[in-house]
Every structure is written in C-alpha cells, then in structure tokens.
Write an enzyme that holds these catalytic residues in place. Structure first.
Site, PDB file in Angstrom:
ATOM      1  N   ASN A  88       0.833  -1.197   0.000  1.00  0.00           N
ATOM      2  CA  ASN A  88       0.000   0.000   0.000  1.00  0.00           C
ATOM      3  C   ASN A  88       0.875   1.256   0.000  1.00  0.00           C
ATOM      4  O   ASN A  88       2.052   1.195   0.348  1.00  0.00           O
ATOM      5  CB  ASN A  88      -0.910   0.001   1.230  1.00  0.00           C
ATOM      6  CG  ASN A  88      -2.107  -0.919   1.059  1.00  0.00           C
ATOM      7  OD1 ASN A  88      -2.722  -0.931   0.012  1.00  0.00           O
ATOM      8  ND2 ASN A  88      -2.428  -1.683   2.092  1.00  0.00           N
ATOM      9  N   CYS A 133      -5.211  -7.178  -3.623  1.00  0.00           N
ATOM     10  CA  CYS A 133      -5.722  -6.868  -2.292  1.00  0.00           C
ATOM     11  C   CYS A 133      -6.776  -7.911  -1.930  1.00  0.00           C
ATOM     12  O   CYS A 133      -7.386  -8.517  -2.814  1.00  0.00           O
ATOM     13  CB  CYS A 133      -6.347  -5.467  -2.307  1.00  0.00           C
ATOM     14  SG  CYS A 133      -7.060  -4.932  -0.737  1.00  0.00           S
ATOM     15  N   HIS A 134      -7.006  -8.125  -0.631  1.00  0.00           N
ATOM     16  CA  HIS A 134      -8.013  -9.107  -0.211  1.00  0.00           C
ATOM     17  C   HIS A 134      -9.314  -8.456   0.232  1.00  0.00           C
ATOM     18  O   HIS A 134     -10.185  -9.112   0.806  1.00  0.00           O
ATOM     19  CB  HIS A 134      -7.459 -10.001   0.909  1.00  0.00           C
ATOM     20  CG  HIS A 134      -6.719  -9.266   1.978  1.00  0.00           C
ATOM     21  ND1 HIS A 134      -5.424  -9.561   2.323  1.00  0.00           N
ATOM     22  CD2 HIS A 134      -7.080  -8.231   2.770  1.00  0.00           C
ATOM     23  CE1 HIS A 134      -5.024  -8.754   3.288  1.00  0.00           C
ATOM     24  NE2 HIS A 134      -6.017  -7.943   3.579  1.00  0.00           N
ATOM     25  N   HIS A 188      -9.836  -0.242  -2.154  1.00  0.00           N
ATOM     26  CA  HIS A 188     -10.381   0.163  -0.860  1.00  0.00           C
ATOM     27  C   HIS A 188     -11.630   1.029  -0.986  1.00  0.00           C
ATOM     28  O   HIS A 188     -12.196   1.434   0.030  1.00  0.00           O
ATOM     29  CB  HIS A 188      -9.319   0.877   0.004  1.00  0.00           C
ATOM     30  CG  HIS A 188      -8.259  -0.050   0.502  1.00  0.00           C
ATOM     31  ND1 HIS A 188      -7.264   0.351   1.379  1.00  0.00           N
ATOM     32  CD2 HIS A 188      -8.017  -1.362   0.257  1.00  0.00           C
ATOM     33  CE1 HIS A 188      -6.468  -0.674   1.643  1.00  0.00           C
ATOM     34  NE2 HIS A 188      -6.906  -1.726   0.969  1.00  0.00           N
ATOM     35  N   TYR A 239     -11.581   7.757   4.521  1.00  0.00           N
ATOM     36  CA  TYR A 239     -11.481   8.095   3.102  1.00  0.00           C
ATOM     37  C   TYR A 239     -12.478   9.169   2.681  1.00  0.00           C
ATOM     38  O   TYR A 239     -12.398   9.674   1.551  1.00  0.00           O
ATOM     39  CB  TYR A 239     -11.738   6.866   2.221  1.00  0.00           C
ATOM     40  CG  TYR A 239     -10.818   5.697   2.448  1.00  0.00           C
ATOM     41  CD1 TYR A 239      -9.527   5.874   2.947  1.00  0.00           C
ATOM     42  CD2 TYR A 239     -11.232   4.401   2.155  1.00  0.00           C
ATOM     43  CE1 TYR A 239      -8.700   4.798   3.155  1.00  0.00           C
ATOM     44  CE2 TYR A 239     -10.400   3.318   2.350  1.00  0.00           C
ATOM     45  CZ  TYR A 239      -9.137   3.514   2.851  1.00  0.00           C
ATOM     46  OH  TYR A 239      -8.312   2.442   3.051  1.00  0.00           O
TER      47      TYR A 239
END
Length: 501
Positions: A149, A170-171, A200, A256
């Site tokens: 990241n 990414c998971h 994300h 975010y």
C-alpha cells in the site's frame, strides 16, 4: 515446471509464508526457484528459517535463496511479489501521530488521508528503484504482483514511470463478499458478485443468489444483522446514502471520506472497539506493532509448531498464487485486480488504477468492460483519484507543492484542517520522514527553516478519540494463540469477534 519467484520485503511474515504455502500447494510448482530479499537481516533470517522448514517437511527439494542484495534476488525472476512497507513501523508511527496533532484521526493511514499520502511518497520512490532493478536483471517477461500500500498510488507509478508490467492485489473484495453472504445467511460460494471501483473503495454493484438479484436487499440484510449493525455503522450509512456496499472495513472507509471522523466528539458514534478495523484510532499501527514484537519474542516456538501443509485445501484467498497458476497451467481464475482503467469503468479517468473483475488463463489477464459505476459511487472514487494523481506526481518529481495540494484535496484532511495548518503539517511530516524521502531534499531544507523560525500554529497533544495502548509482550502472552494468529496473518482483520461496545 521451473521458473523463479522473488519476494521483496520477504521479512513480512504474514504475507510471505502464506503466499509461499499457496504457491507450493500447486503440484506443478514443486520445482520452482524461490528468492527472498529484505533490508532487515534479522527478519529475513527468521522468515527464511520458518519457510525453509515448511518446504523441507513437505518433502520438496527447494532451497530458498535469501539475500539482502535485491538485484541478486530479482535476477532472472519471472514473477515478483512486492510486500514491502517502506519506512517500517517507525515511519508508520509518524503517519499516525503527526496528523493527530492537527486533529486528523486515522484508523489505518495507509491508503489515503495524511498517512496514506506520505506512505505513498516513501513507497513510490523505492518502487521506481525496484522497477529499475527488474528491468535490468529480471526475466524479460517478468510480472510484478504488488501487495504493498497505498495500492493504487504504487501501482500507478509502476505503470506510468516504472516500465514494468504490474498488477495490484488486495483481499478487500473477498472480505466484503464474505460479509454480504453472512448477512443473507448464505455461504460465500452461493453469492455471485460484481465489484468495481478503486482499491479500498470498490463497490458491490451486483449481488445475486441462484440468479435472483439481491443488490437492493443488501441494506436490509445488514440492518437486520445484529453484529454488523454495531460494527459497520459507516459502511451501512454509506450503503444507505449511495445505494451500494463498499469493500473496506468501517475503520478504513471512515478515513477516506469527510463525514465520519472530522469531529472528535462524534467519532465514537460511528466506530466500534470490538476489533481494531472497525475504527480504533491508529488501530492498524497497534496490531502491526504487537505482531512484530510477538514474532520476534516467540519465534523459537514457531519452529516447534507443525509446519504448513502444502495442500490445495489449505490455500488462502490471496489472488497471487492463483494468477500464477492460471498463467502457467491454463486453469482459469476469476478474481478482482488493480489495473490501469483505459475505459474499463467509463465514468472514471482512463489513467486511474481501478479494481475490477478479471479472468486469467494461459493467454494472460482479461478484463471485461464494466461500464459506468453508479454516479454517486463514481463521485466518491473521483475525489480519491484526484488525490492519488497529485500524490503520485508529487512523489515522482519531489514536488512539495503538489504534495500540499494532495493534502488539501484529501477529503478528511480538508474537512479538519485549513490551508495554513496543512502547510505546517506537510512541513512536519517531510522533516520527520527525511531519511525515506530523498526526492524532497530541497523542500525538507526549506521546511526545517520554517519550523525553526517560530510563529508556528499551535497544535494539540491529542491521542485520538479511540486510541488503545499497545500491549506489552507479557500482556500478549496471556493469549498466545491470538498473538500468534495476529502476527501470522496478512489480513489482520480476517477474524472479527463480536462487538464489545
């Protein structure tokens, strides 16, 4: 089959050991070459010992090439995993603690917001150096699989400036997929999804079960789930207002956007302290610190535990091994990948890194056309993409004006701070992280002069609205199983116990 796979940042126990297990569970991969490299000799030695023990006990004739010399590890590699954290936990602490002085309360700080932007400044300069080494010594058809990241920023820089084929992994999609299934009382494999957006901030724009469209029923399902109603308040509120569930956890998502963490007195209304990922101030820094401390302390006992078994039914959900298996064997794999948009999502910029569904086989990676995201979801993503673009260009060019503009445009930083505060915040973070930011030599010199000249804006001695103490090794020893699980997992929020608050 024989080819070489290299791990950069191999001292990351959570990712390295799990990814290697997943790879070597593939029968055709029992003759591959494996190389580990890390700047920490101590971490490299421990992880190599543990992984070599696993290999030996599974009866494979593979000898890990472990070296601090990155170019030697990369030489002739066909696949490269990047699991680096540039600056380690020392820099990560600055990413969390300095913004707190200005009232910016982050749960994670590794993707956007002040911490994520600075993490990108450190990471991009090193990723471009890694790309240079790859171009010069790795196999000509090498593929870089980036787990580091901030995913979108690093992958963006590698594509635009690194000259290396790169896929970001990414998971997050898998985690949210599991939650949606649980909310409906179904098994994960029974729920079909289409998820698209940016890393994300990816949205489940289609949810189906046996052909029935459940997308419009997701909100009701989450509001009726006794645990998610407490632990995922931000995600449920975003679902209510934008119409679609988002991949990232309550804590991630809350930092975010500008609405949930800007007023200290309101933060606890939106978070839950049952598990760090649901919103704890500096939560990821805490669990990473505890994991590192426990691994170093408890390492001799890890070697006494049973080795990982390289079996198909023991593989994890990380995309990396399945992508390589598909490319090498032709077995089709469907996952969600971070790639350059180029029109895949038609109402996001072409140059952005998007996270979208894709298929992999021996012919390569094939990404279907998604079309338009719902307009509100696209608007949320577009704000973040603007921050990412500014941050990438700032890092590549050492341009502190673009860095400051990225901070101003960041939703949470802009909601909490005025321009003068942002300017001083950037000065402080540049100076504190000087040793990882060679591209900012001139800007850091000027920042030092401003900070030493006096007349600074007053800051706060603020620990955040929901900061928990880092546990000592002795405290961790009270629950050794939980401590070991935290240290071993790449997804440190995989198991989320019921809320305690």
């Amino acid at each position: 089959m024989s080819f070489k796979i290299a791990f950069i940042g191999a001292g990351s126990i959570g990712f390295t050991r799990g990814l290697l297990r997943d790879l070597l569970a593939v029968q055709e991969f029992h003759n591959i070459e494996v190389a580990f490299t890390d700047i920490s000799l101590e971490n490299l030695e421990m992880v190599t010992q543990l992984c070599q023990r696993d290999i030996d006990e599974n009866g494979l004739d593979i000898q890990i090439q472990a070296t601090p010399n990155r170019r030697e590890a990369l030489r002739d590699a066909k696949y490269i995993f990047s699991v680096v954290r540039i600056g380690g936990l020392e820099a990560f602490k600055h990413d969390v603690d300095i913004p707190l002085k200005y009232g910016i309360d982050q749960c994670v700080g590794d993707t956007l917001c002040a911490g994520g932007i600075m993490y990108g400044q450190r990471g991009i300069v090193e990723m471009l150096a890694i790309c240079k080494d790859i171009r010069e010594v790795a196999a000509s058809d090498c593929l870089l699989l980036n787990y580091a990241n901030p995913m979108a920023m690093l992958t963006w820089a590698c594509h635009k400036y690194g000259g290396v084929r790169t896929i970001g992994l990414c998971h997050g999609v898998q985690g949210g997929h599991g939650q949606i299934a649980e909310a409906f009382g179904l098994k994960k494999e029974e729920v079909d999804i289409i998820c698209a957006g940016i890393n994300h901030q990816t949205w489940y724009i289609s949810v189906k079960h046996n052909g029935e469209d459940l997308t419009e029923k997701v909100l009701e399902a989450f509001e009726n789930h006794p645990e998610f109603l407490k632990t995922e308040k931000v995600r449920i509120d975003m679902l209510k207002r934008f119409g679609y569930y988002s991949t990232e956890s309550n804590g991630h998502l809350s930092e975010y956007v500008p609405w949930y963490r800007k007023r200290p007195e309101e933060i606890n209304e939106w978070i839950d302290l049952g598990t760090w990922i649901n919103g704890e101030t500096g939560g990821y820094l805490r669990v990473c610190t505890e994991g590192r401390n426990w691994f170093k302390t408890d390492f001799p006992n890890w070697l006494k535990e049973p080795a990982y078994e390289y079996r198909a039914d023991h593989r994890g959900e990380e995309h990396g091994s399945y992508i390589i298996e598909a490319l090498e064997t032709g077995r089709v794999y469907r996952g969600h990948f971070n790639v350059v948009n180029k029109g895949i999502i038609s109402n996001l910029p072409d140059d952005a890194i998007v996270e979208v569904p894709g298929y992999v086989d021996r012919n390569g990676m094939n990404i279907p056309h998604v079309g338009e995201l719902p307009i509100g979801c696209a608007a949320v993503c577009n704000v973040s993409i603007s921050v990412q673009r500014l941050a990438v260009e700032a890092a590549v060019n050492g341009d502190d004006m673009l860095l400051r503009q990225a901070m101003m445009m960041d939703p949470l930083v802009g909601a909490v701070c005025n321009p003068k505060e942002i300017w001083q915040l950037v000065d402080e973070m540049l100076v504190a992280q000087e040793k990882w930011l060679p591209q900012y030599t001139k800007a850091i010199k000027e920042a030092k002069q401003r900070l030493s000249a006096g007349e600074l804006i007053p800051t706060k001695d603020y620990q955040g609205a929901a900061r928990l103490k880092v546990k000592t090794v002795e405290e961790l020893a009270e629950n050794k199983e939980a401590a070991r699980k935290n240290a071993a997992e790449s997804d440190k929020a995989k198991e989320r116990p019921s809320a305690t608050k």
